[in-house]
Write a protein that holds these residues in place. Structure first.
Motif, short mmCIF file in Angstrom:
data_model
loop_
_atom_site.label_atom_id
_atom_site.label_comp_id
_atom_site.label_asym_id
_atom_site.label_seq_id
_atom_site.Cartn_x
_atom_site.Cartn_y
_atom_site.Cartn_z
N LEU A 1 0.84 -1.21 0.00
CA LEU A 1 0.00 0.00 0.00
C LEU A 1 0.86 1.25 0.00
N PRO A 2 0.33 2.34 -0.52
CA PRO A 2 1.02 3.63 -0.35
C PRO A 2 1.17 3.91 1.15
N PRO A 3 2.28 4.51 1.55
CA PRO A 3 2.51 4.76 2.99
C PRO A 3 1.34 5.50 3.66
N GLU A 4 0.72 6.40 2.91
CA GLU A 4 -0.39 7.17 3.49
C GLU A 4 -1.54 6.25 3.90
N TYR A 5 -1.86 5.29 3.05
CA TYR A 5 -2.95 4.36 3.36
C TYR A 5 -2.54 3.44 4.51
N ARG A 6 -1.30 3.02 4.49
CA ARG A 6 -0.83 2.10 5.54
C ARG A 6 -0.95 2.77 6.91
N GLU A 7 -0.46 4.00 7.01
CA GLU A 7 -0.52 4.71 8.30
C GLU A 7 -1.97 4.95 8.71
N LEU A 8 -2.79 5.32 7.74
CA LEU A 8 -4.19 5.61 8.04
C LEU A 8 -4.89 4.38 8.62
N LEU A 9 -4.71 3.23 7.98
CA LEU A 9 -5.37 2.02 8.45
C LEU A 9 -4.85 1.61 9.83
N LEU A 10 -3.55 1.73 10.04
CA LEU A 10 -2.98 1.36 11.33
C LEU A 10 -3.52 2.26 12.45
N LEU A 11 -3.72 3.54 12.14
CA LEU A 11 -4.25 4.45 13.16
C LEU A 11 -5.74 4.22 13.40
N VAL A 12 -6.49 4.06 12.32
CA VAL A 12 -7.93 3.88 12.48
C VAL A 12 -8.24 2.55 13.17
N ALA A 13 -7.32 1.60 13.05
CA ALA A 13 -7.52 0.30 13.72
C ALA A 13 -7.49 0.45 15.24
N ASP A 14 -6.99 1.56 15.72
CA ASP A 14 -7.00 1.80 17.17
C ASP A 14 -8.34 2.41 17.56
#
Lengths: 78, 186
Positions: free
Chosen positions: B135-148
Motif C-alpha cells: 500500500l502507499p505509505p499514506e494508506y498504511r498509516e491511516l489504516l494502522l491508526l484507524v484500527a486503534d
C-alpha cells in the motif's frame, strides 16, 4: 463384498475421523472480517510487545539523566 | 552495588521517578499499540522492538514537558510515526509505491464491500505485512491508526495533518486497496 468391520474397529475409525476433523477446525478456523481495521486489530492481538522490552526500557531510563525542568516551571518557581 | 554485592540493574532514583511519575502506567497502557504500529510500519520484530524502546525513551525525556493538551496516546503516536518515518527514509531499502501506483489501487477491482475471509494460520501475519507493504505509505498509516479504537477520526486527522472529512474519504479508498492487495497474497 467386504464384510462389515467389527464394532470396536468401526468405533476406533470414527473416533480417529472425529479427532482429525476437530484438529482441522482448530488449526484452520475460518475468520471473517468486515474491514481492514478488523484484520489489523486481530493481528495486533497476536503480536504483543516482547516482555523484555519493559525491562530494557527501565534500564535505559535509569541510565538517562532526569529531564531538565522547563523554563516556565523554573520561572514560576515550581 | 546492592547489599548482596551484586550490581543493581536500575538506579533507585530513576526507578522511583518511573513509578512516581506514572510513566510505568503510560507504558503499560500504550506499549501494545505503539509496538504494533512500529512492527507493521517497519516490517521487522527486532526493529519494532528497538523503535518502541526509542519512542518511549524519547517520551520519558520529554515527559516533564507534556502538559496534556493532547491525549498521551496521541502524543506517543506522533513520536512513533515520526520515528518510524525517519527510519524508513534513512534505510531507503524498502520498495515504496509512488503516487502513480496509488491510482492503480483505486481503480483495481476491489472486494472491499464483501467481508475479508481468511483461515487462521501462522502465515496470516506475513500476509498482512505483505499487504501493508504494497500500500502507499499514506494508506498504511491511516489504516494502522484507524484500527486503534481509542483514536477518534479527529485525532487521526491531526496525526496525519488532514481534516476529518478527508480521513473518511481516504479510509474508504484505503480499505479497498487493502482488500485488493490482501486478495493477491492468498
Amino acid at each position: 463384498m467386504e464384510p462389515d468391520p467389527p464394532p470396536s474397529r468401526l468405533r476406533q475409525e470414527q473416533r480417529t475421523e472425529q479427532a482429525a476433523q476437530q484438529h482441522t477446525q482448530q488449526t484452520q478456523a475460518a475468520l471473517e472480517f468486515e474491514h481492514a481495521e478488523e484484520v489489523l486489530r486481530h493481528d495486533r492481538a497476536q503480536h504483543p510487545p516482547p516482555e523484555t522490552l519493559a525491562t530494557r526500557l527501565k534500564a535505559s531510563v535509569a541510565a538517562t539523566p532526569p529531564p531538565p525542568r522547563p523554563w516556565w516551571r523554573r520561572w514560576l518557581g515550581r | 552495588m546492592s547489599e548482596s554485592g551484586q550490581p543493581e540493574l536500575f538506579a533507585p532514583d530513576a526507578l522511583a521517578a518511573w513509578e512516581a511519575s506514572g510513566f510505568g502506567q503510560v507504558y503499560a497502557a500504550h506499549a501494545q499499540v505503539i509496538y504494533y504500529l512500529a512492527l507493521r510500519m517497519l516490517g521487522d520484530p527486532t526493529q519494532a522492538e528497538d523503535a518502541t524502546h526509542d519512542v518511549f525513551l524519547k517520551a520519558w525525556r520529554k515527559y516533564d514537558e507534556f502538559r496534556g493538551e493532547a491525549a498521551v496516546r496521541t502524543w506517543l503516536y506522533r513520536i512513533a510515526i515520526n520515528h518510524c518515518r525517519n527510519l524508513l527514509q534513512s534505510w531507503n531499502s524498502r520498495t515504496m509505491l509512488s503516487n502513480a501506483d496509488e491510482a492503480v489501487w483505486e481503480r483495481s477491482a476491489s472486494p472491499a464491500d464483501s467481508p475479508l475471509r481468511v483461515l487462521e494460520t501462522k502465515e496470516l501475519g506475513q500476509r498482512i505485512q505483505q499487504t501493508l507493504d504494497r500500500l502507499p505509505p499514506e494508506y498504511r498509516e491511516l489504516l494502522l491508526l484507524v484500527a486503534d479504537e481509542q483514536l477518534s477520526y479527529q485525532e487521526v486527522a491531526e496525526l496525519t495533518g488532514q481534516t476529518a472529512d478527508a480521513i473518511r474519504g481516504k479510509l474508504h479508498r484505503a480499505r479497498r486497496a487493502f482488500a485488493a492487495a490482501f486478495a493477491q497474497t492468498a
